[in-house]
Scaffold this active site. Structure first.
Site, PDB file in Angstrom:
ATOM      1  N   HIS A  62       0.916  -1.163   0.003  1.00 19.38           N
ATOM      2  CA  HIS A  62       0.219   0.088  -0.033  1.00 19.38           C
ATOM      3  C   HIS A  62       0.842   1.218   0.008  1.00 19.38           C
ATOM      4  CE1 HIS A  62      -4.013   1.650   1.556  1.00 19.38           C
ATOM      5  NE2 HIS A  62      -3.369   2.820   0.927  1.00 19.38           N
ATOM      6  N   LYS A 146      -9.150  -0.670  -6.491  1.00 23.51           N
ATOM      7  CA  LYS A 146      -9.210  -0.088  -5.074  1.00 23.51           C
ATOM      8  C   LYS A 146     -10.731   0.640  -5.219  1.00 23.51           C
ATOM      9  CE  LYS A 146      -7.859   1.613  -1.192  1.00 23.51           C
ATOM     10  NZ  LYS A 146      -6.768   2.410  -0.925  1.00 23.51           N
ATOM     11  N   HIS A 168     -10.913   0.849   0.958  1.00 21.97           N
ATOM     12  CA  HIS A 168     -10.842   1.799   1.965  1.00 21.97           C
ATOM     13  C   HIS A 168     -12.250   1.808   2.651  1.00 21.97           C
ATOM     14  CE1 HIS A 168      -9.026   5.494   3.664  1.00 21.97           C
ATOM     15  NE2 HIS A 168     -10.209   5.595   4.117  1.00 21.97           N
ATOM     16  N   HIS A 203      -5.700  -1.000   5.801  1.00 20.22           N
ATOM     17  CA  HIS A 203      -5.535  -0.376   7.021  1.00 20.22           C
ATOM     18  C   HIS A 203      -6.546  -0.330   8.022  1.00 20.22           C
ATOM     19  CE1 HIS A 203      -7.380   2.479   4.244  1.00 20.22           C
ATOM     20  NE2 HIS A 203      -6.470   2.935   3.771  1.00 20.22           N
ATOM     21  N   ASP A 265       1.024   2.093   3.730  1.00 17.89           N
ATOM     22  CA  ASP A 265       0.168   3.393   3.420  1.00 17.89           C
ATOM     23  C   ASP A 265       0.825   4.688   3.178  1.00 17.89           C
ATOM     24  OD1 ASP A 265      -1.912   4.850   2.482  1.00 17.89           O
ATOM     25  OD2 ASP A 265      -3.080   4.858   4.402  1.00 17.89           O
TER      26      ASP A 265
HETATM   27  C1  NCD Z   1      -4.211   8.585   1.380  1.00 20.83           C
HETATM   28  C2  NCD Z   1      -3.582   9.674   0.522  1.00 20.83           C
HETATM   29  O1  NCD Z   1      -3.034  10.618   0.937  1.00 20.83           O
HETATM   30  O2  NCD Z   1      -3.490   9.467  -0.657  1.00 20.83           O
HETATM   31  N1  NCD Z   1      -4.280   9.387   3.034  1.00 20.83           N
HETATM   32  C3  NCD Z   1      -4.235   8.672   3.816  1.00 20.83           C
HETATM   33  O3  NCD Z   1      -4.341   9.486   5.006  1.00 20.83           O
HETATM   34  N2  NCD Z   1      -4.290   7.474   3.952  1.00 20.83           N
HETATM   35  C4  NCD Z   1      -5.634   8.652   0.735  1.00 20.83           C
HETATM   36  C5  NCD Z   1      -6.351   7.835   1.384  1.00 20.83           C
HETATM   37  O4  NCD Z   1      -6.040   6.643   1.568  1.00 20.83           O
HETATM   38  O5  NCD Z   1      -7.821   7.976   1.883  1.00 20.83           O
HETATM   39 ZN    ZN Z   2      -3.729   4.782   0.923  1.00 19.61          ZN
END
Ligand code: NCD
Ligand code: ZN
Length: 383
Positions: A62, A146, A168, A203, A265
């Site tokens: 991710h 996604k 998500h 996540h 992430d």
């Molecule tokens: C992600 C991003 O910045 O692309 N940010 C986050 O806080 N995880 C967007 C997302 O996953 O919603």
């Molecule tokens: Zn993300």
């Protein structure tokens, strides 16, 4: 190239074996106790990895490597170098880029721009309204779809997809209440029953959603920050889903066994955007060291960590990533005993903010091999 004297994770257990790699094909030729002279005769490099552990190349399932209109946050080159610095040999790159990765034109642009430093697989978005002509066409070029439940509301398209779909799972991207995630997962149990597929949950941040998802055999991913950080008043710690309180976080840590994948992430933003509270932060360079630190603390075993960052992310998305004869050599070499301090200024990512700034950790990546190429040697990038 010959990797000597390391302890390797092979056939599901650790063994003191050497690895010989064919420099031309990048494939593993031999896994055995290998005589230095015979391998040396071929003129390849010989690395002495005594006291090091060699695991299948770590995967970050991710990452947001941005590029294009958001290259000021990160581009494929800086992101890929950051990945190597974090001991990562394979990444799954998210589709919420600008422009969004929801059609063949954008996906092929991404494939063309890939600097091929790490194995980079692209996610596709299902956001496009002209679904049949766009999102469906990208299916064979992407690792998975996604679906952002806070903005992609056309669930009917999910029935038409023949590829893994990752979610998500938040119904709103501003509601910090636990229900926001739990209700998204509950909706997903109905949708997956109706269309008969097994979602992958990105996540996860609450124990209640973990329990519901687990009962349905969904595959589940967690980030290092949801395992290690409590909610904070510092708006630079903003992230979706939000950080929870210590009690909730510790429930996730205690149930780590039920979680299939650990992924960062990695969501880079500019310094200014972070100061204004943009959601997300760099993570691809800190994930593996932070998790090795947890291994040293006895929170999980090294075998469990390998399952969650090397084996399962490949399995879930239809690949094999185990160390084996004739396989491309993707290897991460770690020094479990090395103690050091995390400093954002040393990142290769363009985004230097990390909520783990100044953390002392034990466990560091020393060498990285991607498709047979030594891209990090003795903690120094070879790129
Ligand atoms: C992600 C991003 O910045 O692309 N940010 C986050 O806080 N995880 C967007 C997302 O996953 O919603
Ligand atoms: Zn993300």
């Amino acid at each position: 190239m010959l990797l000597k004297n390391g302890k390797i994770f092979y056939n599901g257990k650790f063994a003191n074996l050497d690895i010989e790699i064919d420099d031309e094909t990048g494939k593993i030729l031999k896994i055995d106790r290998i005589d230095e002279i015979s391998a040396g005769n071929k003129g390849g490099k010989i690395l002495n990895l005594s006291k090091k552990v060699i695991i299948p190349g770590a995967i970050d399932a991710h990452v947001h490597f941005r590029d294009f209109e958001q290259a000021y946050k990160e581009d494929f080159l800086s992101g890929s170098r950051a990945a190597v610095n974090g001991g990562i040999t394979r990444v799954f790159e998210m589709p919420n880029s600008k422009p969004r990765a929801d059609c063949l034109h954008i996906i092929s642009g991404k494939i063309k721009k890939n600097p091929d430093i790490v194995n980079m697989h692209f996610y596709g978005s299902v956001s496009d309204e002209d679904f049949e002509n766009n999102a469906k066409q990208i299916e064979k070029f992407i690792i998975a779809y996604k679906f952002y439940m806070y903005e992609d509301k056309n669930f009917d398209v999910l029935e038409k997809l023949n590829k893994k779909i990752s979610f998500h799972a938040e119904l709103s991207n501003s509601d910090n209440c636990i229900r926001n995630e739990v209700n998204a997962i509950k909706n997903l149990t109905k949708i997956s029953d109706k269309f008969k597929f097994t979602p992958h949950i990105c996540h996860i941040s609450t124990n209640e959603s973990l329990k519901i998802a687990k009962e349905k055999n969904f595959t589940i991913e967690v980030t290092p920050h949801h395992l290690l950080l409590d909610k904070s008043n510092d708006i630079r710690f903003n992230v979706r889903p939000p950080l929870r309180d210590e009690r909730e976080r510790m429930k996730l840590v205690r149930n780590l066994n039920a979680i299939d994948v650990i992924a960062s992430d990695h969501a880079p933003h500019s310094e200014k955007e972070k100061e204004n509270g943009a959601n997300g932060f760099s993570g691809v360079e800190t994930m593996l060291p932070l998790m090795l630190n947890l291994v040293n603390k006895g929170v999980l075993t090294l075998e469990q960590l390998i399952e969650k960052i090397c084996i399962n992310p490949a399995k879930i998305f239809g690949m094999n990533n185990e160390i084996g004869l004739n396989e491309k050599a993707n290897l991460t070499v770690i020094d479990l005993k090395k103690e050091w301090k995390i400093k954002g200024d040393n990142f290769y990512s363009k985004s230097k903010f990390t909520p783990f700034e100044g953390w002392n950790v034990k466990g560091k990546v020393s060498h990285v091999v991607v498709n047979g190429k030594l891209v990090m040697e003795d903690e120094v990038l070879n790129l």
